[in-house]
Design an enzyme around this catalytic site. Structure first.
Site, PDB file in Angstrom:
ATOM      1  N   GLU A  91       0.868  -1.187  -0.079  1.00 26.40           N
ATOM      2  CA  GLU A  91      -0.087   0.242  -0.288  1.00 26.40           C
ATOM      3  C   GLU A  91       0.910   1.122  -0.018  1.00 26.40           C
ATOM      4  O   GLU A  91       2.213   1.180   0.678  1.00 26.40           O
ATOM      5  CB  GLU A  91      -0.971  -0.147   1.245  1.00 26.40           C
ATOM      6  N   LYS A 103       8.301  -1.528  -1.598  1.00 26.26           N
ATOM      7  CA  LYS A 103       7.491  -0.417  -0.686  1.00 26.26           C
ATOM      8  C   LYS A 103       8.765   0.131   0.160  1.00 26.26           C
ATOM      9  O   LYS A 103       8.538   1.476   0.484  1.00 26.26           O
ATOM     10  CB  LYS A 103       6.660  -1.475  -0.005  1.00 26.26           C
ATOM     11  N   ASN A 149       9.700   4.293   0.475  1.00 21.72           N
ATOM     12  CA  ASN A 149       9.467   5.006   1.821  1.00 21.72           C
ATOM     13  C   ASN A 149      10.795   5.463   2.285  1.00 21.72           C
ATOM     14  O   ASN A 149      11.034   6.796   2.657  1.00 21.72           O
ATOM     15  CB  ASN A 149       8.878   4.094   2.699  1.00 21.72           C
ATOM     16  N   CYS A 176       5.445   4.917   9.520  1.00 21.29           N
ATOM     17  CA  CYS A 176       5.985   3.963   8.310  1.00 21.29           C
ATOM     18  C   CYS A 176       7.453   4.468   8.467  1.00 21.29           C
ATOM     19  O   CYS A 176       8.256   3.728   8.381  1.00 21.29           O
ATOM     20  CB  CYS A 176       5.275   4.400   7.107  1.00 21.29           C
TER      21      CYS A 176
HETATM   22  C1  UGA Z   1       4.176   7.175   4.134  1.00 21.25           C
HETATM   23  C2  UGA Z   1       4.194   7.591   2.409  1.00 21.25           C
HETATM   24  O1  UGA Z   1       4.071   8.711   2.274  1.00 21.25           O
HETATM   25  C3  UGA Z   1       3.075   6.517   2.102  1.00 21.25           C
HETATM   26  O2  UGA Z   1       3.256   6.436   0.549  1.00 21.25           O
HETATM   27  C4  UGA Z   1       2.852   5.003   2.625  1.00 21.25           C
HETATM   28  O3  UGA Z   1       2.143   4.290   2.152  1.00 21.25           O
HETATM   29  C5  UGA Z   1       2.992   5.188   4.096  1.00 21.25           C
HETATM   30  O4  UGA Z   1       3.908   6.044   4.560  1.00 21.25           O
HETATM   31  C6  UGA Z   1       3.037   3.591   4.828  1.00 21.25           C
HETATM   32  O5  UGA Z   1       4.045   3.103   4.425  1.00 21.25           O
HETATM   33  O6  UGA Z   1       1.890   3.355   5.072  1.00 21.25           O
HETATM   34  P1  UGA Z   1       2.614   8.630   5.934  1.00 21.25           P
HETATM   35  O7  UGA Z   1       3.590   8.312   7.063  1.00 21.25           O
HETATM   36  O8  UGA Z   1       1.130   8.636   6.202  1.00 21.25           O
HETATM   37  O9  UGA Z   1       2.887   8.160   4.519  1.00 21.25           O
HETATM   38  O10 UGA Z   1       3.205  10.226   5.778  1.00 21.25           O
HETATM   39  P2  UGA Z   1       3.915  11.216   4.744  1.00 21.25           P
HETATM   40  O11 UGA Z   1       3.149  12.020   4.317  1.00 21.25           O
HETATM   41  O12 UGA Z   1       4.881  10.319   3.865  1.00 21.25           O
HETATM   42  O13 UGA Z   1       4.776  12.047   5.909  1.00 21.25           O
HETATM   43  C7  UGA Z   1       5.742  11.370   6.811  1.00 21.25           C
HETATM   44  C8  UGA Z   1       6.466  12.326   7.593  1.00 21.25           C
HETATM   45  O14 UGA Z   1       7.467  13.119   6.785  1.00 21.25           O
HETATM   46  C9  UGA Z   1       5.722  13.262   8.507  1.00 21.25           C
HETATM   47  O15 UGA Z   1       6.139  13.415   9.631  1.00 21.25           O
HETATM   48  C10 UGA Z   1       5.796  14.643   7.786  1.00 21.25           C
HETATM   49  O16 UGA Z   1       5.765  15.536   8.363  1.00 21.25           O
HETATM   50  C11 UGA Z   1       7.522  14.389   7.105  1.00 21.25           C
HETATM   51  N1  UGA Z   1       7.540  15.279   5.858  1.00 21.25           N
HETATM   52  C12 UGA Z   1       6.883  15.261   4.749  1.00 21.25           C
HETATM   53  C13 UGA Z   1       8.716  16.294   6.002  1.00 21.25           C
HETATM   54  O17 UGA Z   1       9.335  16.634   7.198  1.00 21.25           O
HETATM   55  N2  UGA Z   1       9.024  16.892   4.758  1.00 21.25           N
HETATM   56  C14 UGA Z   1       8.371  16.815   4.004  1.00 21.25           C
HETATM   57  O18 UGA Z   1       8.703  17.444   2.579  1.00 21.25           O
HETATM   58  C15 UGA Z   1       7.215  15.990   3.553  1.00 21.25           C
END
Ligand code: UGA
Length: 469
Positions: free
Chosen positions: A166, A220, A224, A276
């Site tokens: 996913e 996957k 990530n 994740c």
């Molecule tokens: C992440 C992946 O984006 C999904 O594609 C994946 O399915 C999911 O993990 C999983 O393995 O289930 P998620 O953990 O919901 O999704 O969050 P993200 O939106 O990817 O953000 C992760 C972290 O990075 C957050 O703490 C966010 O604040 C941080 N972030 C994001 C930054 O510090 N800078 C950025 O430019 C983007």
């Protein structure tokens, strides 16, 4: 949240009934997968062995905050296309497809613990149909599908094993399910792969990729880890910005305009959290070690992310009126906006580190307060962000919730004892805040010569460079 009032909102479209599916695990991934598959017309039974969670779901209560999920669950619970059980003998015999969506938490050494996956496999073996397809939705180390296939054979079952990772982001998981960048099906059995792909017939994906099972499993983690790498890389660039007088937001804009790089995941700040990235970066490094590889980049990526929090606390402490003592407000405890998930949350880490250093901490989050209550000092949670600001020496924005970005910052300034704001997400309007009289701290946006890490390092550079500056 109570979703009972939304019952009956979806018409019963029996003609769309496609396949009988079981989803094992009503966690974040399992619930989103179950509800969305039901919406596609499938008959879904979601199996949850945790009695409290099962009772909540059966009572129509959705235990996680995820936009769009509660109405979907309620609607399809009402039509009967989605139901919940804790009984393998009830869920598995009728199911042609079984998604394993249990969690794979990190072990002490960073490896993914696949214990729940194999417990699920052992439990379903006695009930499997001959033509069943067992699908791993859980994020599992490369080679796990092979081990599942071996376990099935040992147990006398004949199902095919397929990997279908996913790529759902918390906060937009439902939308991501229905319009993903790609659907990935990893299988050694071509016919099983095609059957799984057909489940997603009505999903508008940019691409569908049928690959070997190991590639799907590894992709996957690699996806990530790569996103986490981009963020850590930008945090390292931010450090150079602070030292040199460049602005990381401008640097990121320029980098992102290159189509080979793209603008996403270039935001410097407190770093990545959630359920994740932290676990997957570590697990991939551990997998690499298991295969005799070093994974030096992954280890550095993790280290850089950890350092952001340490540096943030040091920076804040330097701005407290009395050495190491004072009041700090932290806005945002969810690891990112639009979720109540606090796992590995930078906001929670900030609260813990600041409190441990003797600072008085106050905190707020629009939706994660209930979950955060056990992780922050007693009395630290405030009903609203302005109360957090009242009398504070430094105010930290740890999660970029819109309600924080849109606050009345003139009022915030009046509430604070000293107007110092630490923008942990590079999300606030720096010029506006400075015009209001705030001292604005961040990663990578400090005016030249005023980097948070001490004196301008140009002093250590060649005289020509100093003159050029
Ligand atoms: C992440 C992946 O984006 C999904 O594609 C994946 O399915 C999911 O993990 C999983 O393995 O289930 P998620 O953990 O919901 O999704 O969050 P993200 O939106 O990817 O953000 C992760 C972290 O990075 C957050 O703490 C966010 O604040 C941080 N972030 C994001 C930054 O510090 N800078 C950025 O430019 C983007």
């Amino acid at each position: 949240m109570d979703v009972g009032g939304l019952a009956q909102s979806e018409p019963n479209r029996e003609e769309n009934l496609l396949s009988e599916i079981a989803v094992i695990g009503a966690g974040y991934v399992g619930l989103v997968t179950s509800a969305c598959l039901a919406k596609l017309g499938h008959q879904v039974v979601c199996l949850e062995i945790h009695p409290e969670r099962l009772a909540q779901l059966r009572a129509g209560r959705v235990p996680i905050h995820e936009p769009g999920l509660a109405p979907l669950i309620t609607a399809h619970f009402a039509t009967g296309r989605l139901r919940f059980t804790d009984d393998y003998a009830d869920a598995i015999p009728k199911s042609e497809f079984i998604f394993i969506a249990v969690n794979t938490p990190p072990t002490g050494d960073g490896r993914a613990d696949t214990g729940f996956v194999f417990r699920a496999v052992e439990s379903l073996i006695p009930h499997l149909r001959r033509d069943a397809v067992v699908i791993t939705k859980s994020t599992v180390p490369v080679g796990t599908g092979d081990r599942i296939a071996e376990a099935l054979t040992r147990g006398g079952a004949q199902a095919s094993v397929v990997s279908n990772p996913e790529f759902l982001r918390e906060g937009s998981a439902v939308a991501d399910f229905f319009s993903p960048d790609r659907i990935v099906v990893g299988a050694d059995d071509h016919e099983a792969a095609q059957r799984v792909l057909r489940l997603f017939e009505n999903v508008v994906a940019r691409e569908s990729l049928v690959v070997n099972r190991r590639s799907a499993e590894l992709a996957k983690y690699a996806a990530n880890a790569f996103l986490a790498t981009r963020i850590s890389f930008m945090n390292e660039v931010a450090e150079i910005c602070d030292a040199s007088g460049a602005d990381v937001e401008e640097v990121a804009r320029i980098m992102g305009s290159d189509r080979r790089i793209g603008p996403s995941f270039l935001k410097a700040g407190l770093g990545w959290g959630g359920s994740c990235f932290p676990k997957d970066v570590q697990a991939l490094a551990a997998s690499a070690a298991d295969f005799g590889q070093t994974a030096g980049i992954l280890r550095a990526v993790y280290g850089t992310n950890h350092r952001q929090r340490v540096k943030a606390v040091e920076m804040i402490q330097r701005h407290l009126p009395i050495n190491g003592e004072g009041v700090v407000g932290v806005l945002g405890l969810a690891f990112k906006p639009d979720t109540d998930d606090i796992r590995e949350s930078p906001g929670i880490a900030m609260v813990s580190r600041l409190a441990a250093s003797g600072v008085t901490v106050r905190a707020h989050d629009p939706v994660a307060m209930e979950r955060a209550a056990e992780c922050v000092p007693v009395g630290a949670l405030m009903a609203d962000p302005y109360t957090v600001a009242r009398g504070a020496d430094v105010l930290v924005v740890a999660t970029e919730w819109p309600e924080y970005l849109e606050m009345d910052w003139a009022r915030v300034r009046r509430e604070m004892a000293t107007p110092v704001v630490f923008d942990g997400r590079n999300a606030l309007d720096r010029e506006y805040l400075q015009a209001l009289g705030f001292v604005y701290l961040s990663f990578g946006r400090s005016p030249r010569g005023e980097g948070p890490w001490g004196a301008h390092p140009a002093a250590r550079l060649s005289p020509e460079l100093v003159r050029a500056g």
